[in-house]
Design a protein around this motif. Structure first.
Motif, PDB file in Angstrom:
ATOM      1  N   TYR A 222     -13.178  15.401   6.095  1.00 19.84           N
ATOM      2  CA  TYR A 222     -13.105  14.353   5.072  1.00 19.84           C
ATOM      3  C   TYR A 222     -11.677  13.921   4.786  1.00 19.84           C
ATOM      4  CZ  TYR A 222     -17.974  15.009   5.028  1.00 19.84           C
ATOM      5  OH  TYR A 222     -19.266  15.075   5.460  1.00 19.84           O
TER       6      TYR A 222
ATOM      7  N   MET B  43      -8.518  -0.025   8.002  1.00 16.44           N
ATOM      8  CA  MET B  43      -7.319  -0.116   7.183  1.00 16.44           C
ATOM      9  C   MET B  43      -6.232  -0.925   7.887  1.00 16.44           C
ATOM     10  SD  MET B  43      -7.729   1.971   4.484  1.00 16.44           S
ATOM     11  CE  MET B  43      -6.077   2.502   4.045  1.00 16.44           C
TER      12      MET B  43
ATOM     13  N   THR C 127      -6.760  13.249  -2.602  1.00 16.25           N
ATOM     14  CA  THR C 127      -5.610  13.402  -1.713  1.00 16.25           C
ATOM     15  C   THR C 127      -5.349  12.123  -0.942  1.00 16.25           C
ATOM     16  OG1 THR C 127      -6.975  14.167   0.121  1.00 16.25           O
ATOM     17  CG2 THR C 127      -6.132  15.851  -1.368  1.00 16.25           C
ATOM     18  N   LEU C 128      -4.110  12.040  -0.421  1.00 21.80           N
ATOM     19  CA  LEU C 128      -3.698  10.872   0.347  1.00 21.80           C
ATOM     20  C   LEU C 128      -3.441  11.295   1.788  1.00 21.80           C
ATOM     21  CD1 LEU C 128      -2.947   7.859  -0.063  1.00 21.80           C
ATOM     22  CD2 LEU C 128      -0.576   8.606  -0.301  1.00 21.80           C
ATOM     23  N   ASN C 129      -4.034  10.573   2.723  1.00 18.19           N
ATOM     24  CA  ASN C 129      -3.815  10.886   4.136  1.00 18.19           C
ATOM     25  C   ASN C 129      -2.553  10.216   4.645  1.00 18.19           C
ATOM     26  OD1 ASN C 129      -6.223  12.117   3.968  1.00 18.19           O
ATOM     27  ND2 ASN C 129      -7.357  10.599   5.137  1.00 18.19           N
ATOM     28  N   GLU C 130      -2.170  10.586   5.868  1.00 17.85           N
ATOM     29  CA  GLU C 130      -0.957   9.994   6.429  1.00 17.85           C
ATOM     30  C   GLU C 130      -1.102   8.498   6.629  1.00 17.85           C
ATOM     31  OE1 GLU C 130      -0.069  12.535   9.755  1.00 17.85           O
ATOM     32  OE2 GLU C 130       1.592  13.380   8.606  1.00 17.85           O
ATOM     33  N   SER C 131      -2.314   8.023   6.906  1.00 13.38           N
ATOM     34  CA  SER C 131      -2.496   6.581   7.071  1.00 13.38           C
ATOM     35  C   SER C 131      -2.778   5.892   5.743  1.00 13.38           C
ATOM     36  CB  SER C 131      -3.614   6.319   8.073  1.00 13.38           C
ATOM     37  OG  SER C 131      -4.746   7.079   7.759  1.00 13.38           O
ATOM     38  N   LEU C 132      -2.462   6.589   4.638  1.00  5.58           N
ATOM     39  CA  LEU C 132      -2.593   6.039   3.285  1.00  5.58           C
ATOM     40  C   LEU C 132      -4.038   5.811   2.851  1.00  5.58           C
ATOM     41  CD1 LEU C 132       0.404   3.521   3.284  1.00  5.58           C
ATOM     42  CD2 LEU C 132       0.370   5.879   2.513  1.00  5.58           C
ATOM     43  N   LEU C 133      -4.961   6.421   3.546  1.00  2.69           N
ATOM     44  CA  LEU C 133      -6.345   6.423   3.075  1.00  2.69           C
ATOM     45  C   LEU C 133      -6.476   7.532   2.051  1.00  2.69           C
ATOM     46  CD1 LEU C 133      -8.280   6.374   6.439  1.00  2.69           C
ATOM     47  CD2 LEU C 133      -8.430   4.661   4.669  1.00  2.69           C
TER      48      LEU C 133
ATOM     49  N   THR D  33      -3.289  -0.193   7.736  1.00  2.00           N
ATOM     50  CA  THR D  33      -2.342   0.801   8.242  1.00  2.00           C
ATOM     51  C   THR D  33      -2.742   1.354   9.598  1.00  2.00           C
ATOM     52  OG1 THR D  33      -3.535   2.363   6.882  1.00  2.00           O
ATOM     53  CG2 THR D  33      -1.426   1.586   6.062  1.00  2.00           C
TER      54      THR D  33
ATOM     55  N   ASP E   4      -7.474  14.187   6.802  1.00  3.31           N
ATOM     56  CA  ASP E   4      -6.942  14.080   8.166  1.00  3.31           C
ATOM     57  C   ASP E   4      -6.123  15.305   8.555  1.00  3.31           C
ATOM     58  OD1 ASP E   4      -4.824  13.690   6.479  1.00  3.31           O
ATOM     59  OD2 ASP E   4      -3.977  12.009   7.574  1.00  3.31           O
TER      60      ASP E   4
ATOM     61  N   GLY F 123      -6.083   7.717  13.055  1.00  2.25           N
ATOM     62  CA  GLY F 123      -5.643   7.585  11.671  1.00  2.25           C
ATOM     63  C   GLY F 123      -6.721   7.047  10.757  1.00  2.25           C
TER      64      GLY F 123
ATOM     65  N   SER G  94      -8.820  10.533   0.309  1.00  2.00           N
ATOM     66  CA  SER G  94      -9.996  11.395   0.436  1.00  2.00           C
ATOM     67  C   SER G  94     -10.155  12.111  -0.886  1.00  2.00           C
ATOM     68  CB  SER G  94      -9.800  12.463   1.504  1.00  2.00           C
ATOM     69  OG  SER G  94      -9.513  11.894   2.726  1.00  2.00           O
TER      70      SER G  94
ATOM     71  N   LEU H  22       0.826  -1.198   0.000  1.00  2.38           N
ATOM     72  CA  LEU H  22       0.000   0.000   0.000  1.00  2.38           C
ATOM     73  C   LEU H  22       0.870   1.262   0.000  1.00  2.38           C
ATOM     74  CD1 LEU H  22      -3.009   0.625   0.049  1.00  2.38           C
ATOM     75  CD2 LEU H  22      -2.896   0.751   2.522  1.00  2.38           C
ATOM     76  N   GLU H  23       2.090   1.135   0.528  1.00  2.00           N
ATOM     77  CA  GLU H  23       3.001   2.292   0.571  1.00  2.00           C
ATOM     78  C   GLU H  23       3.265   2.865  -0.820  1.00  2.00           C
ATOM     79  OE1 GLU H  23       3.259  -0.243   2.655  1.00  2.00           O
ATOM     80  OE2 GLU H  23       2.863   1.021   4.408  1.00  2.00           O
TER      81      GLU H  23
ATOM     82  N   GLY I 203      -1.952  19.830  -0.959  1.00  3.12           N
ATOM     83  CA  GLY I 203      -2.157  18.479  -1.458  1.00  3.12           C
ATOM     84  C   GLY I 203      -2.817  17.571  -0.431  1.00  3.12           C
ATOM     85  N   ARG I 204      -3.161  18.125   0.730  1.00  2.00           N
ATOM     86  CA  ARG I 204      -3.818  17.331   1.769  1.00  2.00           C
ATOM     87  C   ARG I 204      -5.261  17.807   1.903  1.00  2.00           C
ATOM     88  NH1 ARG I 204      -0.090  15.817   5.805  1.00  2.00           N
ATOM     89  NH2 ARG I 204      -1.854  15.154   7.056  1.00  2.00           N
ATOM     90  N   MET I 205      -6.133  16.872   2.265  1.00  2.00           N
ATOM     91  CA  MET I 205      -7.539  17.233   2.451  1.00  2.00           C
ATOM     92  C   MET I 205      -7.766  17.575   3.917  1.00  2.00           C
ATOM     93  SD  MET I 205     -10.645  17.116   0.788  1.00  2.00           S
ATOM     94  CE  MET I 205     -10.722  15.762  -0.380  1.00  2.00           C
TER      95      MET I 205
END
Lengths: 202, 806
Positions: free
Chosen positions: B116, B740, A181-187, B742, B118, B689, A189, A162-163, B110-112
């Motif tokens: 919706y 997840m 977008t990609l969150n820190e936990s790789l989810l 993760t 984090d 997370g 949004s 997933l990384e 680049g972050r949401m």
């Protein structure tokens, strides 16, 4: 400019709706008569709120004994190696149906857990249908050049970690192109989104 | 010369694309272009110089992605310094004769943002602030916030720029082909918010070519009073013979821009795919064009994260129900921190047709600033109506305005100096439409003329802050006619006077007028109609009141505001008619033998309204607990067992749970003492997370049905928070959810901490990625595959607890 440097963006109209798939994602089998009216009202509510956006980029790939060079990432994944065997290039893409479905799910969660579940299922069916539509386009386009495509393959499948999402987001400019977008936990949004690789070869 | 002065009577040209040119020069996929400021200063300077030579007044530094999210503090400092130096060098070297400025370029992170994504709003403000401070330190002339495709992030960037510099700020957003930002805002919403916060120019860049952005640009020109900026792409990229070309060429590009400059665009440039050639073509095509004079639009409006609500001829309805005054159940909800209750009030008022929601959560015993901020964040996550923030506590007002995603309505200021000193600075900083009450240190003047005089003084004071008349709406205060028979007539006169004499909009809290009278709705409806006749613009009202809605719809139809009376007809047809008892009976009649009662059948079949209705009926003859024990619980058991035997599926289980919940709500409202459940406490959360909560919500709903006191900590909850709550409540069971792979480590960490600090509690885990093996590995007591299994486990523990107590 070389083609590899270009990220393309595509917007689609709504792909055909598959009610049976939606019910399957919702975990329903057999008689659905009690749910029909509710499902219909969810479908009516969701219909004009979704977008269907894809961004993609093509990379030449080369196979090495120990790894596959994807042009943006070197991967030793056996699953990926098998999937891409004989491929000369890949289409790396990201697809999303937008943030509104997340809002609908959250909104309905406060008033009706059933509706939240149905929106969840609708979202799952929509993003899969969008990927199918895009995949179909690419397959046709490549067929015209005498090439075949492989089944799409995503980070997190089998031993493809997933990384890899971090590398994918670094080269696809997803946030700017399609608002993904990609969150820190790789989810991702919005949550109803997919990134994947489509192998292209003879 | 200051750029804002130059802009007053000139057209300002910006630069064109940077990224596409860098790729031509060999920038690799995934390589960070900001590093080229140091590694290839010659190339960066040459690109800037080519733009200045082509006629650009402003070039953007090569700092689009320069933030502390991607670079260390040290490298970020070097990047901004080098980037500004490169642009400065280009300005010196250029042969262009025009005045030249250097803009610190700020792109999205680049972050949401939450909820919706984090990324916390305040973290976004901090990240932008760092870059802004460096821009100021190294001498940028202005700040260009651009390509933002989310309104909330745009607000964070603009706030950071305002709090850390005095430089002019231009703000530009990226619109999709649907004419909206990726997260839903339309141009009117963005103009309202950005102008309110004091942007010096607002506009549009990237994503599409000039023709595709035309309609968005026209909307900006229609609503914006500040200069409008346009910086489109050279169309879309196409592959031609193995190379990429953009499909709009310089000539066509310049013609399109030229046309929009004639329509009023004052700041023009290009984005992806454009080159110095595009800019020079645009400059040549418009060199003799006369800049269109800026005109002040004087539009009174508020906005949400999707749209603006404009005050004008058609009355605006502001829902008053989110307010604990006189509502026992609401106060309880606030004390219990029951956000769902507030959200439901919001959703159902929206369904009734209000345009704005008033939000008041003030109670003496709660921290209002925290509660108001949270309520605003939760409401704006799921309801796209603008909010009216209703508090007399300036700290709470600021906390809410800061996090509000749009231009809020500020309720309220009044003629007291102290009030104006507190509220006007907040309105100036965050933007907003201010509700001004016509009262002062001497109270409320009895006569309309006295209220008008206070209104004048409020306007004069607002002017000192640069707050325009359009951003103030007067509330001339409705007083009860049961105390003073002329109370209503003076208020009605004041509405007319303020409108005629000051040209200002008015709003009234309608319901006060009938205080102390029977059948208040009747009086309220008529009073509303009379004030509308005097030109009232908005009402804070109860949308569940039929009389109010009747007055509203009839007024619009009568005044020619309702095309073909369509809205009126729709309202009249769906308005509930008084139901005859026989109709109710018919509804309830067909009894199926297999169910012990009608209520049981309604729950099993998942009929929410019927379940509530029948419970209300049963309460006449049965004790509340008897209904729960003999009817609701057995019904739930039928469904629960069906689910376990796979004859009933999850959606049906949920429908029944919802029906049972609506029955419980009725019972709760009728019980003297509030008691949420008779079984033990169950703390539930989605781990840090992870932002998925549907599974957790399902489990919560079913647990509540079975009488557990569920404390829901929400999603993305830190181990510390979960532990603290478990210890505080001495909760015997904790449920953790993760979707997840993760986030499983976060679950494991939470369990470790719980074992240490709350050794008594049992931990049940669930979620898509989990299975028995995982659950064992991370040390959970129980893996539950679904909601019913969680219930069974919780019942076991509850039983043991009860037995140990005896």
């Amino acid at each position: 400019m070389r083609m590899e440097n270009t990220i393309y963006t595509r917007s689609y109209g709504a792909p055909p709706w598959n009610r049976r798939e939606i019910l399957r994602y919702a975990g329903v089998k057999g008689d659905t008569s009690e749910l029909d009216a509710l499902l219909q009202s969810c479908l009516d509510e969701v219909e004009d709120k979704l977008v269907y956006r894809v961004c993609y980029r093509e990379f030449a790939v080369t196979q090495h004994p120990a790894y596959f060079d994807l042009g943006f990432l070197k991967s030793a994944s056996a699953g990926l190696k098998k999937n891409l065997s004989g491929c000369e290039s890949i289409i790396l893409f990201a697809a999303t149906i937008g943030i509104e479905i997340d809002r609908l799910i959250a909104r309905s969660a406060t008033v009706s857990a059933t509706k939240a579940l149905l929106f969840q299922a609708i979202g799952a069916e929509r993003i899969e249908s969008l990927c199918d539509a895009f995949n179909c386009n690419i397959t046709e386009q490549k067929a015209a050049e005498g090439l075949r495509t492989r089944p799409r393959f995503s980070a997190g499948y089998g031993d493809f970690p997933l990384e890899a999402q971090k590398d994918i987001f670094a080269v696809l400019d997803c946030s700017r192109r399609i608002g993904l977008t990609l969150n820190e936990s790789l989810l991702m949004s919005p949550s109803k989104s997919v990134t994947a690789i489509i192998g292209v070869g003879r | 010369m200051k750029i804002t002065d130059y802009l007053k009577d000139h057209i300002l040209y910006l630069d064109g694309g940077m990224g596409t040119l860098l790729q031509e020069e060999g920038l690799l996929p995934g390589e960070l272009p900001e590093r080229w400021n140091m590694s290839h200063p010659d190339i960066i300077t040459k690109i800037h110089r080519d733009y200045y030579d082509a006629g650009s007044h402003v070039v953007n530094t090569n700092t689009f992605g320069a933030s502390s999210l991607k670079f260390s503090a040290e490298e970020l400092d070097t990047i901004v310094r080098s980037a500004i130096a490169n642009a400065r060098a280009a300005a010196c070297e250029s042969c262009g004769q025009q005045p030249k400025w250097v803009a610190l370029d700020i792109g999205p992170t680049g972050r949401m943002l939450k909820p919706y994504g984090d990324f916390d709003f305040e973290d976004a403000v901090s990240v932008f602030s760092e870059t802004v401070r460096l821009g100021v330190k190294y001498g940028a002339d202005l700040i260009m916030i651009e390509t933002m495709n989310d309104s909330y992030e745009t607000k964070a960037a603009l706030l950071a720029a305002k709090e850390n510099s005095d430089l002019p700020i231009f703000v530009s957003n990226a619109y999709g082909e649907d004419g909206k930002l990726m997260t839903g805002a339309d141009p009117t919403a963005m103009v309202a918010m950005l102008e309110g916060m004091g942007a010096d120019a607002v506009g549009i860049n990237c994503s599409l070519g000039p023709r595709a952005l035309r309609s968005v640009a026209e909307k900006y020109l229609q609503y914006a009073s500040v200069p409008v900026l346009l910086k489109p792409n050279a169309g879309l990229p196409k592959a031609v013979n193995g190379r990429t070309v953009y499909d709009v060429l310089p000539r066509e590009f310049s013609e399109e821009i030229s046309d929009l400059i004639c329509k009023g665009v004052r700041v023009a440039g290009g984005c992806c795919g454009t080159t110095p050639e595009y800019i020079s073509a645009t400059v040549k095509a418009t060199i003799h064009a006369k800049p269109v004079k800026l005109d002040t639009k004087s539009i009174t409006c508020v906005s949400s994260y999707t749209h603006a609500v404009i005050f004008g001829e058609s009355p605006i309805l502001i829902g008053e129900r989110i307010n604990p005054t006189g509502k026992k159940r609401f106060k309880e909800a606030l004390r219990a921190h029951d956000m769902d209750y507030i959200l439901k009030e919001g959703i159902s008022q929206q369904e009734k047709g209000v345009h704005i929601l008033d939000v008041n959560v003030g109670l003496p015993e709660i921290n209002e600033a925290d509660m108001l901020r949270e309520a605003v964040c939760e409401l704006q996550a799921i309801i796209d109506l603008p909010l009216q923030i209703d508090t007399s506590d300036p700290a709470a007002m600021e906390a809410a305005l800061r996090r509000y995603n749009g231009k809020a309505m500020i309720n309220s200021v009044n003629g007291k100096q102290e009030s104006m000193d507190a509220v006007f600075p907040l309105a100036k900083k965050y933007g907003g439409l201010i509700v001004a009450l016509t009262l002062d240190e001497n109270g409320i003047p009895a006569k309309a003329e006295g209220r008008l005089a206070i209104a004048r003084r409020i306007l004069a004071e607002a002017e000192k802050y640069g707050i325009e008349k359009k951003d103030i709406i007067f509330d001339p205060l409705a007083m009860t006619i049961s105390a003073d028979k002329y109370a209503a007539t003076e208020t009605i006169r004041a509405v007319g006077l303020i409108k005629r004499e000051l040209g200002c909009h008015t709003s009234l809290g309608i319901s006060n007028v009938s205080f102390g009278l029977p059948s208040r709705d009747m009086v309220n409806g008529t009073f509303f109609a009379l004030t509308l006749g005097q030109g009232l613009s908005a009402a804070i009202m109860n949308p569940y009141s039929q009389e109010m809605m009747k007055a509203y719809h009839s007024y619009r139809a009568l005044m020619g505001l309702d095309e073909n009376c369509a809205a009126y007809i729709d309202f009249a047809e769906t308005a509930p008619q008084p139901t005859s008892p026989s109709a109710l009976e018919r509804n309830a009649a067909p009894s199926e033998k297999e169910y012990a009662s009608e209520l049981q059948r309604a729950i099993v079949k998942g009929l929410k309204e019927q379940a509530a209705q029948m419970t209300a009926g049963l309460l006449h003859t049965l004790a509340p607990l008897q209904i729960v024990q003999e009817q609701i619980i057995p019904a739930l058991n039928i469904v629960g067992e069906g689910f376990e035997k796979k004859t009933v599926y999850l959606p049906q289980l949920l429908m029944s749970a919802e029906a049972a919940k609506s029955a419980f709500e009725v019972i709760k409202a009728n019980m003297a003492e509030e008691k949420t459940g008779d079984k033990c406490t169950f703390v539930i959360a989605t781990v840090e997370g992870d932002i998925h909560d549907i599974g957790k919500n399902i489990v919560k709903l079913i647990l509540e049905n079975y009488g557990f006191c569920v404390t829901d900590l929400g999603r993305d909850v830190s181990p510390d928070e979960i532990v603290a709550c478990t210890v505080r409540l001495h909760a015997p069971i904790v449920g953790l959810s993760a979707l997840m792979t993760t986030t499983v480590p976060a679950m494991e960490k939470t369990i470790r901490q719980l074992r240490r600090e709350a050794p008594w509690c049992r931990i049940v885990v669930g979620g898509a990625v989990l299975n028995q093996e995982y659950a064992d590995a991370i040390g959970a007591d129980k893996y539950a595959k679904d909601a019913m299994e969680t219930v069974r486990y919780a019942e076991e523990i509850n039983k043991t607890l009860m037995e140990s107590r005896i």
